[in-house]
Enzyme design. Structure first.
Site, PDB file in Angstrom:
ATOM      1  N   CYS A  83     -35.976  20.937  34.867  1.00 44.20           N
ATOM      2  CA  CYS A  83     -36.015  20.361  36.209  1.00 44.20           C
ATOM      3  C   CYS A  83     -35.505  18.934  36.271  1.00 44.20           C
ATOM      4  CB  CYS A  83     -37.446  20.394  36.749  1.00 44.20           C
ATOM      5  SG  CYS A  83     -38.545  19.282  35.861  1.00 44.20           S
ATOM      6  N   CYS A 206       5.464   2.021 -25.336  1.00 43.00           N
ATOM      7  CA  CYS A 206       4.160   1.485 -24.939  1.00 43.00           C
ATOM      8  C   CYS A 206       3.644   2.185 -23.689  1.00 43.00           C
ATOM      9  CB  CYS A 206       4.229  -0.027 -24.720  1.00 43.00           C
ATOM     10  SG  CYS A 206       5.376  -0.533 -23.426  1.00 43.00           S
ATOM     11  N   HIS A 497       5.745  -4.663 -20.339  1.00 41.53           N
ATOM     12  CA  HIS A 497       4.944  -4.146 -21.447  1.00 41.53           C
ATOM     13  C   HIS A 497       3.628  -3.613 -20.915  1.00 41.53           C
ATOM     14  CE1 HIS A 497       3.649  -3.579 -25.481  1.00 41.53           C
ATOM     15  NE2 HIS A 497       2.665  -4.459 -25.399  1.00 41.53           N
TER      16      HIS A 497
END
Lengths: 550, 111
Positions: A83, A206, A497
């Site tokens: 309601c 490396c 490197h």
């Protein structure tokens, strides 16, 4: 959507999601009214852009007040779904919401919190959950007024494996005898931790040495090879016998320099040999020549004495291990679950991408496996990430563009973060290196980047109508990572490197080809990180499956 | 909701005759109408998350639920248990900041 609700089921499962069962009042309300009240509520849903917070207001400027006492400054105001009466609920004070439920004829027990858009049962005095209601809220939050169809391409094998409890084990008499006769004691009195051994540079290698050092000390990988899970003698013998079947796409027939035409390329075997050598206790630098040669055969386009990119090598190596392991039972990596080989078992995670059309809310979800995460240092000029905004959703002609949300669906055991420091611009026909310093953490919590976290932040604790995933409990428990290896690059793009820093027993070591030295952690923090390796702090055992291990 | 049958009488916009709106109510309405209340709420939410208060409350709730059992806890129980702790543990800096904002608002709203 279930039209009939069974009160006796403790858990409802819909799209594999568990949600709490409705209370009897909610069930009755649904039975009586269906989902009509929720759809009507959608018109009153106001979603605030900053947080996506949903509230219920009949008109945008409404100031809700309790119908019984006229108060508007209550922390909790509920609007009855039957309601529309608004009542306050402020225990331990009087609850006008509960009073409303009892004073009205039955059917007024269910209400909605006007500030939080969550439903409440005034009779049970507890929050309740309804799929359709949450669906309505979520749809409002994604700014769509018509029902959106959601696509989701889920990997097929995304099954949830049961976790097993840790059971401690100690050897019995027979085990002890076996161990003592089959092994030789390690030399003690060594200051350096085991497995710390330099790698000789074989000519600008490396890039390879640095990645190998990181992998040699990647805990799950190290454990796999050191516990003989890939035995190189057995593997060679197996492949020597079935030579005729091993007709892979590599040059199986090429001689390996010793006239042995049956030699088969297996990077995992070479890894196994390297692990044995590095962890043998010998401290003289090791030359990974066999491994280099095998890798040249695998990645023949990179076979030269020129400096290569360490990250490229890393990817290539994982790929090589994948291809050469379990070749007869070749499992594709496309699912991202990592069952195919040890490389993917360790490094493979799953990324989730949600692309949403800004105009109509249509969202497309895709899952992609990944073995690492590449990060940009600088905002990309005309790069790949920006192109998402130029895509538009074709079927709605929206000019609003699309928004993409990335999140992590499954975390790998080891996360490798690759910093994109080398830019190769085909437009400008030049390459450059980005030297910018990047601070990286030693401990990392990946929880905020998980799909469950990101989606929860968007929608709150709602039941998602379109997300059929169960929140993966394994992710919530094991999102903390620890840094254990950093590959750094110094110098220029073509004359640089690579060096690796390793963290063993909370001590940092610098591995510069053949030279290994102990360093202070501040040196590592100040280094120019190129690839950072993080491992999960806690590893969990999963229920084992009966499959033969290579 | 629009076509409901059992609708109570529409509450009057003004209260019962003879009952003046209190100062608190006036301030509240002004805050809401100007949108300042929403902004203050957002600010408060942000601050409480930043300082870890929200996580603390969450942990308290979890502990309570674990102790009592998941099906024996209602939302009212939780609110009842953590409200005093929550109120007490709000950092003073946050209280000061919000009070300052409200004061500034009242000054310019000329209440």
């Amino acid at each position: 959507m279930s039209s009939k609700i069974n009160h006796h089921h403790h858990h409802h499962r819909f799209n594999t999601q568990i949600f709490p069962p409705p209370c009897p009042h909610l069930a009755e309300f649904r039975a009586r009214n269906g989902s009509k009240p929720f759809r009507a509520l959608q018109d009153c849903l106001r979603v605030k852009p900053p947080g996506g917070r949903a509230a219920i207001r009949r008109d945008p400027s409404e100031v809700p007040r309790c119908g019984a006492c006229g108060e508007s400054a209550r922390p909790r105001l509920y609007a009855c779904l039957a309601c529309a009466a608004i009542s306050c609920h402020a225990p331990p004070g009087p609850s006008h919401a509960a009073a409303h439920a009892t004073s009205m004829p039955p059917g007024h027990e269910i209400a909605v919190d006007v500030d939080r858009a969550e439903i409440f049962c005034c009779a049970c005095r507890d929050q309740v959950y309804d799929r359709d209601f949450d669906a309505a809220v979520v749809l409002s939050q994604t700014a769509t007024l018509k029902s959106a169809t959601i696509q989701s391409a889920k990997p097929e094998n995304l099954r949830k494996r049961r976790r097993v409890d840790y059971r401690p084990w100690s050897p019995d008499i027979r085990d002890r005898v076996l161990m003592e006769t089959g092994s030789s004691p390690l030399e003690n009195g060594s200051d350096l931790p085991r497995g710390l051994r330099g790698l000789n540079n074989l000519g600008n290698t490396c890039f390879m040495n640095s990645v190998l050092q990181a992998l040699l000390h990647t805990p799950p990988l190290r454990n796999y090879f050191l516990s003989d899970r890939h035995n190189r003698y057995y593997c060679k013998k197996k492949n020597g016998v079935s030579n005729s079947n091993a007709g892979g796409k590599r040059n199986v027939g090429t001689a390996d320099g010793h006239g042995n035409k049956n030699a088969r390329l297996c990077l995992a075997c070479d890894m196994d040999a390297m692990f044995s050598a590095v962890f043998s206790g010998d401290r003289t630098p090791y030359s990974p020549a066999k491994f280099l040669y095998s890798w040249w055969q695998h990645a023949s386009n990179l076979a030269s004495y020129e400096q290569q990119d360490a990250h490229e090598f890393f990817i290539s190596m994982l790929d090589g291990i994948h291809e050469n392991v379990e070749k007869d039972r070749h499992k594709p990596h496309s699912q991202g679950h990592g069952d195919c080989c040890i490389a993917h078992r360790v490094f493979s995670g799953i990324l989730r991408s949600d692309v949403m059309c800004m105009a109509c809310g249509f969202t497309s979800t895709t899952y992609d496996p990944c073995v690492d995460i590449s990060l940009d240092l600088e905002p990309h000029q005309g790069g790949s990430s920006k192109s998402v905004s130029t895509k538009t959703h074709h079927s709605c002609n929206g000019e609003a563009g699309v928004s993409q949300t990335m999140s992590i669906r499954k975390l790998p055991l080891v996360s490798c973060f690759h910093i994109k420091r080398f830019e190769h611009s085909s437009i400008r026909k030049m390459s450059r290196k980005v030297d910018r310093y990047l601070q990286f953490p030693f401990s990392l919590d990946m929880t905020p980047y998980l799909s469950s976290s990101i989606l929860r932040n968007r929608f709150g604790n709602r039941i998602f109508p379109f997300d059929g995933d169960e929140p993966d409990a394994s992710n919530e428990m094991s999102s903390e990572f620890e840094l254990f290896a950093v590959v750094t690059h110094t110098g220029k793009l073509d004359a640089g490197h690579y060096v690796t820093y390793l963290r063993l027993s909370n001590q940092w070591y610098k591995c510069d080809d053949a030279w290994v030295t102990q360093v202070n952690e501040n040196i590592v923090r100040a280094a120019q990180g190129y690839m950072m390796f993080y491992v999960q702090k806690m590893l969990y055992y999963k229920a084992s499956e009966n499959r033969a291990v290579s | 909701m629009r076509n409901s049958v059992n609708r109570p009488p529409t509450p009057d916009a003004a209260e019962d005759p003879g009952k003046e709106p209190t100062l608190q109510e006036i301030i509240n309405i002004k805050l809401i109408e100007s949108g300042e209340k929403e902004r203050l709420m957002e600010l408060l939410r942000e601050r409480l998350i930043e300082c870890g208060w929200k996580d603390e409350m969450k942990a308290l709730c979890r502990a309570f639920i674990k102790k009592k059992g998941r099906s024996n806890v209602t939302v009212d129980d939780l609110v009842h248990v953590i409200t005093p702790k929550g109120r007490a543990s709000i950092p003073d800096s946050i209280k000061a900041e919000l009070l300052q904002r409200i004061r500034a608002f009242l000054v310019q709203a000329a209440v």
